[in-house]
Write a protein that holds these residues in place. Structure first.
Motif, PDB file in Angstrom:
ATOM      1  N   ARG A 167     -18.931   0.983  -5.337  1.00 45.04           N
ATOM      2  CA  ARG A 167     -18.362   0.103  -4.287  1.00 45.04           C
ATOM      3  C   ARG A 167     -19.206  -1.257  -4.481  1.00 45.04           C
ATOM      4  O   ARG A 167     -20.453  -1.161  -4.660  1.00 45.04           O
ATOM      5  CB  ARG A 167     -18.303   0.683  -2.911  1.00 45.04           C
ATOM      6  N   LYS A 183     -10.068  -3.094  -2.803  1.00 48.27           N
ATOM      7  CA  LYS A 183      -9.780  -2.394  -1.421  1.00 48.27           C
ATOM      8  C   LYS A 183      -9.891  -3.400  -0.256  1.00 48.27           C
ATOM      9  O   LYS A 183     -10.709  -4.448  -0.460  1.00 48.27           O
ATOM     10  CB  LYS A 183     -10.991  -1.451  -1.181  1.00 48.27           C
ATOM     11  N   ASP A 222       0.840  -1.136  -0.068  1.00 46.93           N
ATOM     12  CA  ASP A 222      -0.101   0.231  -0.018  1.00 46.93           C
ATOM     13  C   ASP A 222       0.765   1.366   0.051  1.00 46.93           C
ATOM     14  O   ASP A 222       0.519   2.233  -0.809  1.00 46.93           O
ATOM     15  CB  ASP A 222      -0.901   0.004   1.214  1.00 46.93           C
ATOM     16  N   SER A 231      -8.197  -0.061   2.644  1.00 50.54           N
ATOM     17  CA  SER A 231      -9.357   0.990   2.631  1.00 50.54           C
ATOM     18  C   SER A 231      -8.947   1.728   3.988  1.00 50.54           C
ATOM     19  O   SER A 231      -8.408   1.145   4.766  1.00 50.54           O
ATOM     20  CB  SER A 231     -10.547   0.098   2.715  1.00 50.54           C
ATOM     21  N   ASN A 232      -9.417   2.923   3.905  1.00 44.55           N
ATOM     22  CA  ASN A 232      -9.660   4.074   4.893  1.00 44.55           C
ATOM     23  C   ASN A 232     -10.407   4.027   5.987  1.00 44.55           C
ATOM     24  O   ASN A 232     -10.612   4.514   6.903  1.00 44.55           O
ATOM     25  CB  ASN A 232      -9.327   5.362   4.428  1.00 44.55           C
ATOM     26  N   LYS A 233     -11.475   2.995   5.805  1.00 44.68           N
ATOM     27  CA  LYS A 233     -12.673   2.665   6.559  1.00 44.68           C
ATOM     28  C   LYS A 233     -12.119   2.391   7.885  1.00 44.68           C
ATOM     29  O   LYS A 233     -11.270   1.694   8.037  1.00 44.68           O
ATOM     30  CB  LYS A 233     -13.723   1.826   6.091  1.00 44.68           C
ATOM     31  N   LEU A 291      -9.783  -4.479   3.700  1.00 43.78           N
ATOM     32  CA  LEU A 291     -10.131  -4.145   5.088  1.00 43.78           C
ATOM     33  C   LEU A 291      -9.549  -5.282   6.066  1.00 43.78           C
ATOM     34  O   LEU A 291      -9.535  -6.549   5.862  1.00 43.78           O
ATOM     35  CB  LEU A 291     -11.545  -4.245   5.319  1.00 43.78           C
ATOM     36  N   HIS A 343     -13.748  -1.509  -5.817  1.00 43.01           N
ATOM     37  CA  HIS A 343     -14.232  -0.013  -5.724  1.00 43.01           C
ATOM     38  C   HIS A 343     -13.510   0.534  -7.202  1.00 43.01           C
ATOM     39  O   HIS A 343     -12.353   0.822  -7.470  1.00 43.01           O
ATOM     40  CB  HIS A 343     -13.613   0.809  -4.789  1.00 43.01           C
ATOM     41  N   ILE A 376     -13.227  -5.517  -0.912  1.00 43.59           N
ATOM     42  CA  ILE A 376     -14.240  -4.412  -1.754  1.00 43.59           C
ATOM     43  C   ILE A 376     -13.685  -4.076  -2.930  1.00 43.59           C
ATOM     44  O   ILE A 376     -12.588  -3.860  -3.241  1.00 43.59           O
ATOM     45  CB  ILE A 376     -14.420  -3.286  -0.976  1.00 43.59           C
ATOM     46  N   TYR A 393     -18.429  -2.752   8.877  1.00 49.05           N
ATOM     47  CA  TYR A 393     -18.005  -1.608   8.065  1.00 49.05           C
ATOM     48  C   TYR A 393     -19.264  -1.249   7.306  1.00 49.05           C
ATOM     49  O   TYR A 393     -19.839  -1.885   6.662  1.00 49.05           O
ATOM     50  CB  TYR A 393     -17.146  -2.042   7.083  1.00 49.05           C
ATOM     51  N   TRP A 411     -19.412  -4.989  -2.302  1.00 54.26           N
ATOM     52  CA  TRP A 411     -18.842  -5.872  -1.264  1.00 54.26           C
ATOM     53  C   TRP A 411     -18.535  -7.212  -1.685  1.00 54.26           C
ATOM     54  O   TRP A 411     -19.492  -7.881  -2.114  1.00 54.26           O
ATOM     55  CB  TRP A 411     -19.713  -6.029  -0.156  1.00 54.26           C
TER      56      TRP A 411
END
Length: 566
Positions: free
Chosen positions: A141, A122, A82, A95-97, A124, A117, A115, A130, A143
């Motif tokens: 997006r 992305k 990353d 991911s920034n989540k 997690l 995107h 994910i 989430y 899932w």
């Protein structure tokens, strides 16, 4: 070559131990020492170490967005990729989540959330829930579920995660279709152009194809070919072999070939990804034995005969065998055996060969037969020449014997009939001898039984005689003891009575009273009369009484004479 750190290699023949190889021309010049010790192995011979491929390890080269998995795990490798993506101006992988606890998709501990995107992955990495926020780009997006952090292979939108256990090997194709193998480790890669494709996960101890010796049936090892599907100009997909895995048991080996060079692989687990290297064959280094029929051979008098021989050998140097173009030791020994036996049998007559059913080291002649020289040649010369020829192929010949022969043709048929009759006569004679021997043994047995019975009777008679003698001795001893006892008793009784008389005499002598003496005399008289009766006349034995007694006796005799009459 072998890699100790992450165990990744491409376009390389990987060996799990020391390998050896030799050039074909060098092998043709070399010969095995005549003093070769059968206990030595091919590793003790002076062959040169050789490596087919000296190319650099592609997996260890610095490549973009390719991170080996270290002791810190998959998440650390993902974070490193990353950072590389973000530093190169590309979209990050993680991911920034941030997770919440009340709503949204759940990512369990030990799992990764996936994910998609806008066509990019992305990831997690933190466990939790989430939600689908923010709503401004919700249509871009999607899932795609979760994957375990310990899964062997994860492929998602250009992201590839591979981590294998100790007994596994992953065959991977990089974006340029170059093949490498991952063992005992793993990597995380993101392909910007092309993909990293996991072609197969191989169980190295249970390969699909078991290889056995076509002659002896011994298991030589197992192998597995890994294929990759590719498209050609016509658009039709075809499969191509890109990797070869070998599992070689103990005391076995494999021969690899690249051009005119050969390499020996010892026992163990190996894989080959170099397209210039091919598997020549698998061999066992243990002892083998086999019964082999030969083609028809003509004797000196043109009688065809088929032999059945017994061979026992041990392959010591497989490189020499494969250099001469043979796939098995049996192929090399079969050709040489046929050639040598043909030369030897061509000097033998039918009559000399029909005398023995089997020819071998345990079936020797006494040397008196004129044909025994030929039979000795068949036993010794064939063994010597075969041993010499086998050494050229790296084989130690340990035993050779002709265990059966089959003559063919009319002459052979006639001679077989005569031989059968002779054998029948021999069998009948042997049966007669056996019956005579049995009768002799029966008589000998009966004689032995009679001898044993006589010995038994003698022993019994000796026992009875001894019993009679012992009883007589005992009776005589008993009589003697009784007589001695009775004499002793009489003696004691007499002594007692004499003592009593002496005591009574002493007592009587001490009586001085005349009246008492007179009374004692009268008691004695009474006792005497009681003893002899009241009609008894007692004559005095001393003095005048003697004369009176004699006169009375004469008178009584005269009276008795008168009464009797003339």
């Amino acid at each position: 070559m072998a890699l100790d750190s992450i165990s990744i290699a491409d376009n390389t023949t990987v060996v799990g131990g020391p390998s050896s190889a030799v050039n074909r021309k060098d092998l043709l010049r070399d010969r095995i020492d005549e003093g070769h010790d059968s206990s030595s192995t091919y590793r003790k011979k002076g062959v040169f170490l050789h490596e087919f491929s000296k190319t650099a390890d592609y997996a260890l080269e610095e490549r973009p967005f390719f991170v080996p998995i270290g002791t810190d795990g998959v998440v650390a490798a993902l974070e490193k990729i990353d950072r590389q993506l973000r530093s190169s101006g590309r979209t990050g992988l993680l991911s920034n989540k941030t997770p919440v606890s009340f709503i949204g998709r759940e990512v369990a501990p030990g799992s990764l959330g996936l994910i998609k995107h806008g066509g990019l992955p992305k990831i997690l990495t933190k466990p939790g829930r989430y939600p689908g926020f923010p709503l401004r780009n919700w249509w871009a997006r999607k899932w795609c579920g979760t994957q375990g952090l310990s899964d062997t292979a994860i492929e998602f939108q250009g992201l590839t995660v591979v981590q294998v256990s100790q007994n596994q090997a992953a065959v991977v194709s990089d974006p340029q279709n170059r093949i490498f193998v991952v063992k005992n480790s793993g990597f995380v890669a993101y392909a910007v152009g092309g993909t990293y494709d996991v072609l197969a996960i191989v169980d190295q101890t249970h390969l699909s194809n078991v290889i056995k010796d076509t002659v002896t049936g011994a298991t030589l090892g197992s192998m597995a070919e890994i294929k990759m599907r590719s498209r050609v100009d016509s658009g039709k997909a075809q499969e191509y072999v890109v990797a070869l895995f070998l599992n070689i048991p103990a005391n076995n080996c494999a021969i690899l070939q690249r051009g005119d060079d050969l390499e020996l692989l010892p026992a163990g687990q190996h894989y080959i990804t170099n397209p210039n290297v091919t598997l020549r064959g698998l061999f066992t280094l243990g002892e083998n034995q086999l019964e082999m029929p030969t083609k028809d051979i003509f004797t000196r008098d043109q009688v065809p005969v088929g032999l059945r021989i017994y061979l026992k050998w041990q392959l010591m140097e497989p490189l020499k065998l494969t250099t001469h173009g043979y796939h098995t030791p049996y192929d090399a020994l079969r050709d040489k055996t046929q050639s040598i036996l043909t030369q030897i049998v061509a000097h033998l007559d039918y009559s000399s060969m029909v005398k023995q059913r089997s020819l071998g080291p345990d079936n020797l002649d006494d040397g008196t037969d004129p044909s025994s020289a030929f039979l000795d040649a068949l036993r010794t010369r064939a063994m010597d020449e075969m041993h010499e020829a086998a050494l050229e192929y790296g084989i130690i010949l340990k035993d050779l014997a002709v265990i059966d022969r089959q003559f063919k043709g009319e002459i052979a048929s006639t001679m077989d009939k005569l031989t059968t009759r002779a054998l029948q006569a021999q069998v009948e004679a042997a049966n007669v001898d056996r019956e005579n021997s049995n009768k002799v043994k029966q008589e000998e047995g009966a004689l032995a039984v009679a001898h044993i019975k006589a010995q038994t009777r003698n022993t019994q008679a000796d026992s009875e005689a001894y019993s009679v003698i012992a009883a007589a001795k005992a009776q005589a001893e008993r009589t003697k003891i009784e007589a001695l006892a009775q004499a002793e008793a009489i003696r004691l009784t007499a002594e007692a009575e004499a003592g009593a008389i002496r005591v009574m005499a002493a007592a009587d002598a001490q009586v001085t009273d005349s009246f008492a003496r007179g009374m004692e005399m009268r008691r004695v008289e009474v006792t005497r009369v009681q003893a002899f009766g009241n009609r008894t006349v007692f004559v005095p034995t001393d003095g005048t009484g003697v004369q009176m007694g004699n006169a009375m006796a004469v008178g009584m005799a005269a009276g008795m004479g008168n009464d009797s009459g003339p």
